[in-house]
Write a protein that holds these residues in place. Sequence first.
Motif, PDB file in Angstrom:
ATOM      1  N   ASN A 236       0.831  -1.202   0.000  1.00 45.47           N
ATOM      2  CA  ASN A 236       0.000   0.000   0.000  1.00 45.47           C
ATOM      3  C   ASN A 236       0.868   1.256   0.000  1.00 45.47           C
ATOM      4  O   ASN A 236       0.736   2.126   0.845  1.00 45.47           O
ATOM      5  CB  ASN A 236      -0.951  -0.001   1.203  1.00 45.47           C
ATOM      6  CG  ASN A 236      -1.780  -1.255   1.261  1.00 45.47           C
ATOM      7  OD1 ASN A 236      -2.304  -1.713   0.254  1.00 45.47           O
ATOM      8  ND2 ASN A 236      -1.881  -1.850   2.432  1.00 45.47           N
TER       9      ASN A 236
ATOM     10  N   VAL B 286       2.225   4.796  -1.181  1.00 48.29           N
ATOM     11  CA  VAL B 286       1.799   6.056  -1.784  1.00 48.29           C
ATOM     12  C   VAL B 286       3.044   6.923  -1.918  1.00 48.29           C
ATOM     13  O   VAL B 286       3.645   7.312  -0.925  1.00 48.29           O
ATOM     14  CB  VAL B 286       0.746   6.793  -0.930  1.00 48.29           C
ATOM     15  CG1 VAL B 286       0.364   8.123  -1.590  1.00 48.29           C
ATOM     16  CG2 VAL B 286      -0.482   5.923  -0.701  1.00 48.29           C
TER      17      VAL B 286
ATOM     18  N   ASN C 198       0.707   4.007  -5.706  1.00 46.97           N
ATOM     19  CA  ASN C 198      -0.170   5.165  -5.866  1.00 46.97           C
ATOM     20  C   ASN C 198       0.710   6.405  -5.858  1.00 46.97           C
ATOM     21  O   ASN C 198       1.809   6.395  -5.305  1.00 46.97           O
ATOM     22  CB  ASN C 198      -1.172   5.222  -4.715  1.00 46.97           C
ATOM     23  CG  ASN C 198      -2.038   3.993  -4.681  1.00 46.97           C
ATOM     24  OD1 ASN C 198      -2.912   3.826  -5.502  1.00 46.97           O
ATOM     25  ND2 ASN C 198      -1.783   3.104  -3.736  1.00 46.97           N
TER      26      ASN C 198
ATOM     27  N   GLU D 270      -4.008   4.839  -7.855  1.00 51.87           N
ATOM     28  CA  GLU D 270      -4.517   6.203  -7.819  1.00 51.87           C
ATOM     29  C   GLU D 270      -3.419   7.191  -8.206  1.00 51.87           C
ATOM     30  O   GLU D 270      -2.259   7.020  -7.836  1.00 51.87           O
ATOM     31  CB  GLU D 270      -5.027   6.546  -6.420  1.00 51.87           C
ATOM     32  CG  GLU D 270      -6.169   5.676  -5.946  1.00 51.87           C
ATOM     33  CD  GLU D 270      -7.449   5.895  -6.723  1.00 51.87           C
ATOM     34  OE1 GLU D 270      -7.747   7.062  -7.068  1.00 51.87           O
ATOM     35  OE2 GLU D 270      -8.145   4.902  -6.975  1.00 51.87           O
TER      36      GLU D 270
ATOM     37  N   ILE E 217      -6.978   7.405  -0.608  1.00 50.43           N
ATOM     38  CA  ILE E 217      -6.360   6.212  -1.194  1.00 50.43           C
ATOM     39  C   ILE E 217      -6.407   5.071  -0.186  1.00 50.43           C
ATOM     40  O   ILE E 217      -6.747   3.941  -0.524  1.00 50.43           O
ATOM     41  CB  ILE E 217      -4.909   6.515  -1.637  1.00 50.43           C
ATOM     42  CG1 ILE E 217      -4.921   7.424  -2.871  1.00 50.43           C
ATOM     43  CG2 ILE E 217      -4.138   5.223  -1.917  1.00 50.43           C
ATOM     44  CD1 ILE E 217      -3.557   8.000  -3.228  1.00 50.43           C
TER      45      ILE E 217
ATOM     46  N   LYS F 213      -9.870   3.592  -0.004  1.00 49.92           N
ATOM     47  CA  LYS F 213     -10.206   2.801  -1.189  1.00 49.92           C
ATOM     48  C   LYS F 213      -9.512   1.449  -1.179  1.00 49.92           C
ATOM     49  O   LYS F 213     -10.029   0.484  -1.712  1.00 49.92           O
ATOM     50  CB  LYS F 213      -9.816   3.548  -2.465  1.00 49.92           C
ATOM     51  CG  LYS F 213     -10.728   4.687  -2.806  1.00 49.92           C
ATOM     52  CD  LYS F 213     -10.273   5.362  -4.080  1.00 49.92           C
ATOM     53  CE  LYS F 213     -11.162   6.541  -4.440  1.00 49.92           C
ATOM     54  NZ  LYS F 213     -10.681   7.219  -5.666  1.00 49.92           N
ATOM     55  N   GLN F 214      -8.331   1.385  -0.588  1.00 53.45           N
ATOM     56  CA  GLN F 214      -7.549   0.146  -0.598  1.00 53.45           C
ATOM     57  C   GLN F 214      -7.844  -0.756   0.587  1.00 53.45           C
ATOM     58  O   GLN F 214      -7.376  -1.882   0.618  1.00 53.45           O
ATOM     59  CB  GLN F 214      -6.055   0.462  -0.602  1.00 53.45           C
ATOM     60  CG  GLN F 214      -5.588   1.060  -1.876  1.00 53.45           C
ATOM     61  CD  GLN F 214      -4.084   1.273  -1.854  1.00 53.45           C
ATOM     62  OE1 GLN F 214      -3.458   1.294  -0.817  1.00 53.45           O
ATOM     63  NE2 GLN F 214      -3.517   1.461  -3.015  1.00 53.45           N
TER      64      GLN F 214
END
Length: 175
Positions: A87, A89, A112, A141, A165, A168-169
Amino acid sequence: MNHKINVILFGIGTIGSALINKILRERKDLILDAKIDIRVPIITNATVAFFEKEGANFSWEANFIQFGVPFKLDDVMLYIMENKLENVVIVDATASTQLAAAYLDFIRNGFNLVSINETLQFLPDSFEKGIRFLAETHKVEYTFVNTMRSKVLAIEELYEAIVEIAEKQRPISIN
């Protein structure tokens, strides 16, 4: 169980520093309320990176000064892979065209991306369209936050983009 998000921050100027501080301030409430745990395992400026050390207390400014090392983008990618960070970002709080050129690699690796990189505004429209298309096809994203209005607003928008984000994940729990 908390949903962990790993923010890789490029750029610790005014906005990047304020973003880290906001994440740290909001962290406990976000864990309690939304069950989202935002971590910042890598922080960079133009030439130096701090890679989070297991068991170290998180005082990002002191750690960055004391443990920061010269880095290349490959070092960041290697750290992410070796530590099996999930995950991810990427936050681009720089004005680096060199970093913008790496967006394709970030997205291809499933990361992302949230950017305030003002140099994007001077690149052809096809660049951002390509980034958006690639992000969509890789199911990640991509968000660009315009800092022209207000730096305070930009910090809020960056933070909200990261939280969005994460939401959403978040895995769907079946009771």
